[in-house]
Design a protein around this motif. Structure first.
Motif, PDB file in Angstrom:
ATOM      1  N   GLU A   1       0.849  -1.265   0.177  1.00  0.00           N
ATOM      2  CA  GLU A   1       0.013  -0.236   0.024  1.00  0.00           C
ATOM      3  C   GLU A   1       1.001   1.152   0.159  1.00  0.00           C
ATOM      4  O   GLU A   1       0.476   2.210  -0.671  1.00  0.00           O
ATOM      5  N   ARG A   2       1.866   1.013   0.856  1.00  0.00           N
ATOM      6  CA  ARG A   2       2.958   2.287   0.809  1.00  0.00           C
ATOM      7  C   ARG A   2       3.624   2.489  -0.672  1.00  0.00           C
ATOM      8  O   ARG A   2       3.688   3.662  -1.043  1.00  0.00           O
ATOM      9  N   GLU A   3       3.896   1.515  -1.239  1.00  0.00           N
ATOM     10  CA  GLU A   3       4.397   1.699  -2.426  1.00  0.00           C
ATOM     11  C   GLU A   3       3.316   2.302  -3.649  1.00  0.00           C
ATOM     12  O   GLU A   3       3.643   3.184  -4.275  1.00  0.00           O
ATOM     13  N   HIS A   4       2.177   1.772  -3.422  1.00  0.00           N
ATOM     14  CA  HIS A   4       1.047   2.318  -4.323  1.00  0.00           C
ATOM     15  C   HIS A   4       0.901   3.994  -3.879  1.00  0.00           C
ATOM     16  O   HIS A   4       0.762   4.807  -4.867  1.00  0.00           O
ATOM     17  N   LEU A   5       0.846   4.185  -2.535  1.00  0.00           N
ATOM     18  CA  LEU A   5       0.520   5.741  -2.088  1.00  0.00           C
ATOM     19  C   LEU A   5       1.726   6.445  -2.766  1.00  0.00           C
ATOM     20  O   LEU A   5       1.498   7.567  -3.244  1.00  0.00           O
ATOM     21  N   ARG A   6       3.136   6.015  -2.679  1.00  0.00           N
ATOM     22  CA  ARG A   6       3.935   6.683  -2.922  1.00  0.00           C
ATOM     23  C   ARG A   6       3.875   7.047  -4.724  1.00  0.00           C
ATOM     24  O   ARG A   6       4.221   8.109  -5.132  1.00  0.00           O
ATOM     25  N   ALA A   7       3.692   5.901  -5.286  1.00  0.00           N
ATOM     26  CA  ALA A   7       3.308   5.916  -6.860  1.00  0.00           C
ATOM     27  C   ALA A   7       2.269   7.069  -7.163  1.00  0.00           C
ATOM     28  O   ALA A   7       2.444   8.078  -7.881  1.00  0.00           O
ATOM     29  N   ALA A   8       1.284   6.910  -6.452  1.00  0.00           N
ATOM     30  CA  ALA A   8       0.065   7.806  -6.580  1.00  0.00           C
ATOM     31  C   ALA A   8       0.287   9.254  -6.511  1.00  0.00           C
ATOM     32  O   ALA A   8      -0.211  10.083  -7.244  1.00  0.00           O
ATOM     33  N   MET A   9       1.174   9.438  -5.415  1.00  0.00           N
ATOM     34  CA  MET A   9       1.401  10.725  -5.165  1.00  0.00           C
ATOM     35  C   MET A   9       2.428  11.651  -5.901  1.00  0.00           C
ATOM     36  O   MET A   9       2.672  12.630  -6.126  1.00  0.00           O
ATOM     37  N   SER A  10       3.103  10.585  -6.647  1.00  0.00           N
ATOM     38  CA  SER A  10       4.335  11.226  -7.586  1.00  0.00           C
ATOM     39  C   SER A  10       3.827  11.577  -8.994  1.00  0.00           C
ATOM     40  O   SER A  10       4.601  12.110  -9.677  1.00  0.00           O
ATOM     41  N   TYR A  11       2.692  11.197  -9.342  1.00  0.00           N
ATOM     42  CA  TYR A  11       2.244  11.514 -10.814  1.00  0.00           C
ATOM     43  C   TYR A  11       1.761  12.885 -10.614  1.00  0.00           C
ATOM     44  O   TYR A  11       0.949  13.379  -9.894  1.00  0.00           O
ATOM     45  N   PRO A  12       2.001  13.698 -11.802  1.00  0.00           N
ATOM     46  CA  PRO A  12       1.405  15.132 -11.828  1.00  0.00           C
ATOM     47  C   PRO A  12       0.184  15.132 -12.158  1.00  0.00           C
ATOM     48  O   PRO A  12      -0.597  14.238 -12.478  1.00  0.00           O
ATOM     49  N   GLU A  13      -0.767  16.067 -11.507  1.00  0.00           N
ATOM     50  CA  GLU A  13      -2.030  16.452 -11.855  1.00  0.00           C
ATOM     51  C   GLU A  13      -2.457  16.312 -13.356  1.00  0.00           C
ATOM     52  O   GLU A  13      -1.469  16.578 -14.135  1.00  0.00           O
TER      53      GLU A  13
END
Lengths: 480, 480
Positions: B152-164
């Protein structure tokens, strides 16, 4: 969606468009040569090259999805558009006509023979046909109508009877129904008898003997449960349902709020009539947004960018005429103060600022209020609160920007009295803009008109004439 | 979607809002009484009545869907909003925060203690959490981050890294994957092991050992085929897939074109990362449309209609400042012709008409061109054709409306020369508006700027100053 057509992402689509355009350009080159040169031998050679290009073009178009062909047709100028249209396989004509914009659809339909139109129309479902019907000649509709089986005919009649913007107008008839007293095993066996399930089947509708809707069975639930359970014990009885006369906008909001993929439509007795699916909702939302955008700029409808000059003039004249009338009225307000302007010509230079800022500020207010009304957030008793707030914002902005301009006027024309008149006029015009920005949409809503339409024109007319009147009036009172 | 919450249609929702408001009003009445009266006995009685109202309110809110509670929160003024927010069951806090608008979300988050925020955040999926993160205090995010399991942490890190505005920002990680060498029977058995399938599961993703996406298996196909068939022989290999860096807008268009419910997201090596679902696309389309509408009126962001006067001023000042500058510039253009106006004061009354109609006409053109660009219809070589068409429309409109106004000017001021100047100025300003309406968005596109932003301001500034200059200039040349 036809399973046998290639799907492409945005970049690929651009590439395909470019390829089509290259082929069309070559084709045109050859055609120009043919026209210029004489002699039978030349003709023959050119003719072969000519046909080769068209054949290549056809090969490119062949595997494309109807929606992509529609896209390419939209991007082409009229003559090239018709060349491509002729090459498209007739079996996709109907689907493509559904996908293109109204303006382009008209031009395509004009180019088609009556039997082609009938064939295209017959390839569509009743709900799709109903969308296309307004653009088809009556004789074509009559022909298609006669050729339909009785139940389809009933569907078409129903679909065509619902007003635009109603749930009925975006509803389809492709649903899978089951009974509540059967087991999942029976349901699964029943589904296997289908060639394929209708698109967007995320739930089955559970009906009784009288076709009354008792509940829904999401595929998600069907798939995770053991096969010996009965439908009745798993079906959901709390679900969103619509009636055909409900507003499409309300349905769209429910799809958004509850993340729906499909929803049943029932009549007053609870009898299942059809369903609404998310793809129609997406189209509806996009169309409404576009419609609003166009209306805001005073374009009557979507314009084919390659439309003739004359069609464009027709699409745009109404708005220009309205604005001409309001501008003329504002001009007469100024005309009434010509004596003052003659005495103090600075007024002429300063008055458009007062009018312009009032218009901008009024448009900010009205946009916010219209949005709030659309979202159902404005209760009658909120009106006073909103007005108070907007008047507060207007007062601050008026004093702030008005003072700045007042100082500028003082500095430019060396008259502090002129500066004070400027500040006062700005503030008063912003207050007028705020009152109108809250009042116009709420009034329109009260009298049952769409609060979104025409508000911007009305408020600009008001702040223009009002701004000139306030500024020139104050100047006449205090400076003459 | 929580299955245990009631769903309501638009009318019911209005009714519920009214009920909540009634209870809040009663609650307030009691509170006012308590404040006014003294003595312990009174207090006690009032306190009981008081609690009763809140309890009743809580009962009303209890069964409601988080999206509906969000709607009610939006429609309430700040003080009442916080009363309702306190009564909402904590387990829904996270979902509700996702549903409300940015402005309202801020006010709700401000009212929450740190541990409440952490609890709310922990109830969300990684992709949802990433949407909420920008509004949360960093310390809350850190806490949540530490509490998550590694994947989940990995997912969150990924999701937060993509630009709007990227596909990554609207992607989620809830997908069901299968292998191609198993039979449908195995798949069905596998699915029955789920508590429930993720929302919007309309297809399963077929991956290999290295998690590379090989194809998709729509539930529609799974359900109509015999159970002894292998996935590999049924899966579709022609499907739309995205990469996280693709534009969300392109994904939205593909969903629209191909009527998708979900689509896989893969990395450069074809490894399956997540999926995009239609509900996120619907939200995206709606938000973009709203954003554009607000930007058009010069509102920086969605405004809480109950925002303080000061917050509203901050949201709106930038646009007013820009317009003030352009209006001031136009005013100086007029200032340069003060001598002419002094000699012929009619000019002051007529000049706003020329400027105004130019602005309207320019906005029509620019709206059309921006739309055409957004739909990818404008190829570089179409520019000359479009310009020619718009100039044609401008000439017709200029001569038509300009002559009308010229006649009006002649009639009003008894000078046919003034009439001719009026007609000529109108035509020239409409030609200017047409050139700018085509040129500005195409230029902006060429230099990589969003062609939709600020075009309307630029064109109005140009047609105002230009209109004044052309009209007053012609008048000075030919009438003085």
């Amino acid at each position: 969606m036809s399973e046998d057509n290639q799907l492409t992402d945005a970049e690929d689509l651009q590439e395909r468009l470019a390829e089509v355009q290259t082929l069309l350009a070559r084709h045109k080159l050859v055609e120009d040569l043919v026209h210029r040169q004489e002699g039978p031998r030349h003709d023959l050679v050119e003719d072969i090259v000519h046909k080769q290009h068209l054949h290549e073009l056809q090969n490119k178009l062949e595997p494309m999805h109807p929606a992509d062909i529609a896209y390419i047709l939209e991007a082409l100028p009229p003559d090239e558009r018709l060349i491509v249209w002729d090459l498209v396989k007739a079996e996709h004509d109907g689907e493509i006509l559904l996908e293109v914009s109204d303006a382009v659809r008209e031009s395509l339909i004009e180019s088609m023979a009556r039997n082609e139109l009938v064939a295209a129309a017959e390839s569509l479902d009743a709900d799709e046909l109903a969308d296309l019907a307004p653009d088809l000649p009556q004789s074509v509709i009559d022909d298609v109508f006669r050729s339909l089986p009785a139940d389809e005919r009933e569907h078409l009649r129903a679909a065509m009877s619902y007003p635009e913007e109603s749930v009925g107008s975006i509803m389809d008839f492709d649903m899978v129904t089951v009974r509540e007293d059967v087991t999942l095993e029976v349901v699964l066996r029943y589904l296997r008898r289908f060639e394929e399930l209708p698109d967007h089947t995320d739930q089955l509708f559970v009906i009784d003997r009288d076709e009354r809707l008792k509940g829904v069975l999401p595929l998600n639930i069907l798939l995770v449960n053991e096969v010996d359970v009965e439908v009745g014990s798993l079906m959901q009885t709390d679900f969103v349902e619509f009636e055909p006369d409900d507003e499409a906008e309300d349905a769209a909001k429910a799809f958004e709020r509850y993340d729906l993929v499909s929803a049943p439509v029932v009549d007053g007795d609870g009898k299942l009539l059809g369903r609404v699916t998310v793809n129609d909702v997406v189209d509806y939302i996009r169309e409404e947004a576009e419609h609003e955008q166009l209306a805001h700029a005073g374009l009557r409808e979507e314009e084919d960018i390659f439309a003739s000059v004359w069609d464009s003039v027709k699409n745009r004249w109404a708005w220009l005429a309205v604005n001409l009338v309001t501008a003329f009225f504002a001009s007469r307000v100024i005309g009434a103060f010509e004596d003052s302007i003659e005495k103090l010509v600075a007024l002429a230079a300063l008055m458009p600022i007062v009018a312009g800022i009032g218009g901008n500020s009024g448009n900010q207010t009205i946009t916010m209020i219209v949005r709030a009304i659309a979202m159902g957030q404005v209760q009658p008793d909120a009106m006073r609160r909103l007005l108070r707030k907007e008047l507060g914002v207007a007062t601050i902005n008026g004093l702030l920007w008005g003072s700045l301009l007042g100082l500028a006027a003082w500095w430019l024309y060396g008259s502090y009295q002129l500066g004070i008149v400027m500040t006062a006029a700005m503030t008063l015009n912003l207050l007028l803009a705020a009152s109108a920005g809250v009042g116009i949409p709420l009034m329109r809503q009260k009298f049952g008109a769409d609060p979104a339409i025409g508000g911007s024109v009305m408020i600009t007319a008001l702040t223009d004439s009002g701004g000139f009147f306030i500024f020139l009036g104050l100047a006449t009172l205090f400076l003459m």
